[in-house]
Design a protein around this motif. Structure first.
Motif, PDB file in Angstrom:
ATOM      1  N   ASP A 145       0.848  -1.186   0.000  1.00  0.00           N
ATOM      2  CA  ASP A 145       0.000   0.000   0.000  1.00  0.00           C
ATOM      3  C   ASP A 145       0.889   1.243   0.000  1.00  0.00           C
ATOM      4  O   ASP A 145       2.101   1.157   0.150  1.00  0.00           O
ATOM      5  CB  ASP A 145      -0.917   0.002   1.218  1.00  0.00           C
ATOM      6  CG  ASP A 145      -2.212   0.754   0.946  1.00  0.00           C
ATOM      7  OD1 ASP A 145      -2.265   1.516  -0.032  1.00  0.00           O
ATOM      8  OD2 ASP A 145      -3.172   0.571   1.714  1.00  0.00           O
ATOM      9  N   TRP A 146       0.251   2.380  -0.164  1.00  0.00           N
ATOM     10  CA  TRP A 146       0.985   3.638  -0.201  1.00  0.00           C
ATOM     11  C   TRP A 146       1.528   3.977   1.182  1.00  0.00           C
ATOM     12  O   TRP A 146       0.888   3.693   2.203  1.00  0.00           O
ATOM     13  CB  TRP A 146       0.082   4.752  -0.706  1.00  0.00           C
ATOM     14  CG  TRP A 146      -0.222   4.618  -2.166  1.00  0.00           C
ATOM     15  CD1 TRP A 146      -0.921   3.633  -2.769  1.00  0.00           C
ATOM     16  CD2 TRP A 146       0.203   5.498  -3.204  1.00  0.00           C
ATOM     17  NE1 TRP A 146      -0.975   3.827  -4.124  1.00  0.00           N
ATOM     18  CE2 TRP A 146      -0.297   4.974  -4.418  1.00  0.00           C
ATOM     19  CE3 TRP A 146       0.938   6.679  -3.237  1.00  0.00           C
ATOM     20  CZ2 TRP A 146      -0.078   5.588  -5.635  1.00  0.00           C
ATOM     21  CZ3 TRP A 146       1.151   7.298  -4.454  1.00  0.00           C
ATOM     22  CH2 TRP A 146       0.649   6.749  -5.639  1.00  0.00           C
ATOM     23  N   GLN A 147       2.696   4.594   1.214  1.00  0.00           N
ATOM     24  CA  GLN A 147       3.355   4.963   2.462  1.00  0.00           C
ATOM     25  C   GLN A 147       3.791   6.431   2.395  1.00  0.00           C
ATOM     26  O   GLN A 147       4.087   6.950   1.320  1.00  0.00           O
ATOM     27  CB  GLN A 147       4.600   4.094   2.699  1.00  0.00           C
ATOM     28  CG  GLN A 147       4.328   2.600   2.793  1.00  0.00           C
ATOM     29  CD  GLN A 147       3.626   2.231   4.080  1.00  0.00           C
ATOM     30  OE1 GLN A 147       3.737   2.946   5.076  1.00  0.00           O
ATOM     31  NE2 GLN A 147       2.901   1.125   4.064  1.00  0.00           N
ATOM     32  N   PRO A 148       3.848   7.130   3.557  1.00  0.00           N
ATOM     33  CA  PRO A 148       4.388   8.498   3.548  1.00  0.00           C
ATOM     34  C   PRO A 148       5.851   8.489   3.110  1.00  0.00           C
ATOM     35  O   PRO A 148       6.595   7.543   3.392  1.00  0.00           O
ATOM     36  CB  PRO A 148       4.250   8.937   5.013  1.00  0.00           C
ATOM     37  CG  PRO A 148       3.207   8.039   5.596  1.00  0.00           C
ATOM     38  CD  PRO A 148       3.357   6.723   4.886  1.00  0.00           C
ATOM     39  N   LEU A 149       6.249   9.539   2.445  1.00  0.00           N
ATOM     40  CA  LEU A 149       7.640   9.642   2.009  1.00  0.00           C
ATOM     41  C   LEU A 149       8.598   9.604   3.195  1.00  0.00           C
ATOM     42  O   LEU A 149       9.728   9.121   3.076  1.00  0.00           O
ATOM     43  CB  LEU A 149       7.841  10.935   1.214  1.00  0.00           C
ATOM     44  CG  LEU A 149       7.302  10.929  -0.225  1.00  0.00           C
ATOM     45  CD1 LEU A 149       7.338  12.334  -0.803  1.00  0.00           C
ATOM     46  CD2 LEU A 149       8.087   9.964  -1.093  1.00  0.00           C
ATOM     47  N   SER A 150       8.150  10.104   4.346  1.00  0.00           N
ATOM     48  CA  SER A 150       9.008  10.093   5.527  1.00  0.00           C
ATOM     49  C   SER A 150       9.326   8.677   5.979  1.00  0.00           C
ATOM     50  O   SER A 150      10.367   8.437   6.591  1.00  0.00           O
ATOM     51  CB  SER A 150       8.339  10.859   6.671  1.00  0.00           C
ATOM     52  OG  SER A 150       7.081  10.257   7.001  1.00  0.00           O
ATOM     53  N   VAL A 151       8.436   7.738   5.675  1.00  0.00           N
ATOM     54  CA  VAL A 151       8.665   6.331   6.028  1.00  0.00           C
ATOM     55  C   VAL A 151       9.584   5.669   5.014  1.00  0.00           C
ATOM     56  O   VAL A 151      10.464   4.879   5.369  1.00  0.00           O
ATOM     57  CB  VAL A 151       7.320   5.578   6.123  1.00  0.00           C
ATOM     58  CG1 VAL A 151       7.551   4.083   6.338  1.00  0.00           C
ATOM     59  CG2 VAL A 151       6.472   6.152   7.249  1.00  0.00           C
ATOM     60  N   LEU A 152       9.389   6.018   3.743  1.00  0.00           N
ATOM     61  CA  LEU A 152      10.198   5.401   2.689  1.00  0.00           C
ATOM     62  C   LEU A 152      11.622   5.935   2.688  1.00  0.00           C
ATOM     63  O   LEU A 152      12.573   5.183   2.441  1.00  0.00           O
ATOM     64  CB  LEU A 152       9.553   5.646   1.320  1.00  0.00           C
ATOM     65  CG  LEU A 152       8.203   4.982   1.064  1.00  0.00           C
ATOM     66  CD1 LEU A 152       7.730   5.278  -0.353  1.00  0.00           C
ATOM     67  CD2 LEU A 152       8.284   3.480   1.284  1.00  0.00           C
ATOM     68  N   PHE A 153      11.780   7.240   2.936  1.00  0.00           N
ATOM     69  CA  PHE A 153      13.110   7.866   2.864  1.00  0.00           C
ATOM     70  C   PHE A 153      13.381   8.708   4.112  1.00  0.00           C
ATOM     71  O   PHE A 153      13.509   9.940   4.015  1.00  0.00           O
ATOM     72  CB  PHE A 153      13.223   8.730   1.603  1.00  0.00           C
ATOM     73  CG  PHE A 153      12.843   8.033   0.337  1.00  0.00           C
ATOM     74  CD1 PHE A 153      13.601   6.972  -0.143  1.00  0.00           C
ATOM     75  CD2 PHE A 153      11.720   8.407  -0.373  1.00  0.00           C
ATOM     76  CE1 PHE A 153      13.249   6.308  -1.309  1.00  0.00           C
ATOM     77  CE2 PHE A 153      11.352   7.753  -1.538  1.00  0.00           C
ATOM     78  CZ  PHE A 153      12.125   6.690  -2.004  1.00  0.00           C
ATOM     79  N   PRO A 154      13.472   8.095   5.274  1.00  0.00           N
ATOM     80  CA  PRO A 154      13.689   8.881   6.499  1.00  0.00           C
ATOM     81  C   PRO A 154      15.017   9.629   6.494  1.00  0.00           C
ATOM     82  O   PRO A 154      15.149  10.693   7.102  1.00  0.00           O
ATOM     83  CB  PRO A 154      13.647   7.815   7.603  1.00  0.00           C
ATOM     84  CG  PRO A 154      13.979   6.531   6.909  1.00  0.00           C
ATOM     85  CD  PRO A 154      13.394   6.656   5.533  1.00  0.00           C
ATOM     86  N   ASP A 155      16.023   9.080   5.786  1.00  0.00           N
ATOM     87  CA  ASP A 155      17.334   9.714   5.766  1.00  0.00           C
ATOM     88  C   ASP A 155      17.355  10.990   4.928  1.00  0.00           C
ATOM     89  O   ASP A 155      18.298  11.787   5.022  1.00  0.00           O
ATOM     90  CB  ASP A 155      18.384   8.733   5.227  1.00  0.00           C
ATOM     91  CG  ASP A 155      18.012   8.208   3.848  1.00  0.00           C
ATOM     92  OD1 ASP A 155      16.823   7.878   3.630  1.00  0.00           O
ATOM     93  OD2 ASP A 155      18.898   8.129   2.982  1.00  0.00           O
ATOM     94  N   ALA A 156      16.308  11.182   4.088  1.00  0.00           N
ATOM     95  CA  ALA A 156      16.265  12.371   3.222  1.00  0.00           C
ATOM     96  C   ALA A 156      15.404  13.479   3.802  1.00  0.00           C
ATOM     97  O   ALA A 156      15.267  14.535   3.189  1.00  0.00           O
ATOM     98  CB  ALA A 156      15.743  11.987   1.838  1.00  0.00           C
ATOM     99  N   MET A 157      14.860  13.257   4.980  1.00  0.00           N
ATOM    100  CA  MET A 157      13.964  14.257   5.567  1.00  0.00           C
ATOM    101  C   MET A 157      14.739  15.437   6.138  1.00  0.00           C
ATOM    102  O   MET A 157      15.711  15.240   6.880  1.00  0.00           O
ATOM    103  CB  MET A 157      13.125  13.620   6.677  1.00  0.00           C
ATOM    104  CG  MET A 157      12.119  12.595   6.180  1.00  0.00           C
ATOM    105  SD  MET A 157      10.884  13.354   5.118  1.00  0.00           S
ATOM    106  CE  MET A 157      10.178  14.519   6.264  1.00  0.00           C
TER     107      MET A 157
END
Length: 260
Positions: A42-54
């Protein structure tokens, strides 16, 4: 890896992962924006997919990017279900039977023009004269197919272009599929190119030649793909193409900026 981003009820992309990371760092997209990539359930927040880029201020300042300037072409749904609503085995069988019926009339006309009636009469008479002689029967069969091969070739070309043109058209479906409310897409849910559609039909013949095992695979594969779908990298999804926005455009996928 290709990333899709959902915003305002629309799905945009696909984008390169490195571009999405850069947009996160610059604040062009928010960590709360939903995203999807192949393999996710399912769709996920970008913060979950790329926490290192936040960026550090991602959640203290809220949405740091300007309001959307314009929406780009994309499918109207922002859930992974848009790519997971696979057409079932029996629905596809019914569509296939309807397409056989659609092609039957022009096929009969082609064979009539090439004299299949007379060729069959000759074959029947040769069978009677053969009196059980297998060599004579084989010679009669060879004569029949030698006479009729132009008709069979023309029928094959007709069916090939019927499937290819229909499945790469705005319908994204043959008449049978359209009647059953299903459509053919690539692996990202986009309209097929003519080249991909031209590959799919010969692959479908291969599925037939191996005792229809290639079709039976639809009932058992994860994405309900037949052998021909696997070869051509296609999906058959529920819903007519007219119910969805055109997702064939990828022009902004590698543009280096996010303007949804």
């Amino acid at each position: 890896m290709e990333i899709w981003i959902g915003r305002n009820g629309e799905r945009h992309g696909p984008y390169k992962e490195e571009d999405v990371r850069a947009w996160l760092r610059s604040g062009q997209v928010s960590g709360s924006d939903l995203a999807w990539r192949e393999g996710l359930a399912d769709w996920q927040p970008l913060s979950v997919l790329f926490p290192d880029a936040m960026p550090d201020t991602a959640y203290t300042t809220g949405s740091t990017y300007p309001p959307p300037a314009a929406s780009m072409p994309g499918l109207p749904q922002t859930t992974a279900a848009a790519l997971e609503d696979y057409a079932g085995f029996w629905k596809r069988v019914a569509a296939y039977i309807l397409d056989i019926i659609v092609l039957w009339i022009p096929t009969m006309l082609i064979e009539a023009v090439f004299g299949i009636g007379a060729a069959k009469d000759v074959l029947k008479q040769a069978a009677l004269n053969a009196s059980g002689d297998p060599h004579a029967m084989m010679a009669a069969q060879v004569q029949f197919y030698t006479t009729m091969w132009p008709a069979f070739l023309a029928s094959f070309v007709l069916a090939w272009w019927y499937y290819a043109l229909c499945e790469s058209s705005p319908w994204q479906a043959t008449v049978g599929k359209l009647a059953l409310g299903i459509r053919v897409t690539d692996m990202q849910g986009r309209r097929l190119t003519l080249g991909r559609a031209l590959i799919r039909y010969p692959a479908m013949l291969l599925s037939q030649l191996i005792l229809f095992v290639g079709f039976i695979m639809v009932a058992f594969t994860q994405r309900k793909q037949g052998l021909h779908d696997l070869i051509a990298s296609t999906l058959v999804l529920n819903g007519r193409a007219s119910e969805f926005k055109d997702a064939s455009s990828k022009a902004t996928g590698n543009s280096g900026s996010f303007n949804a």
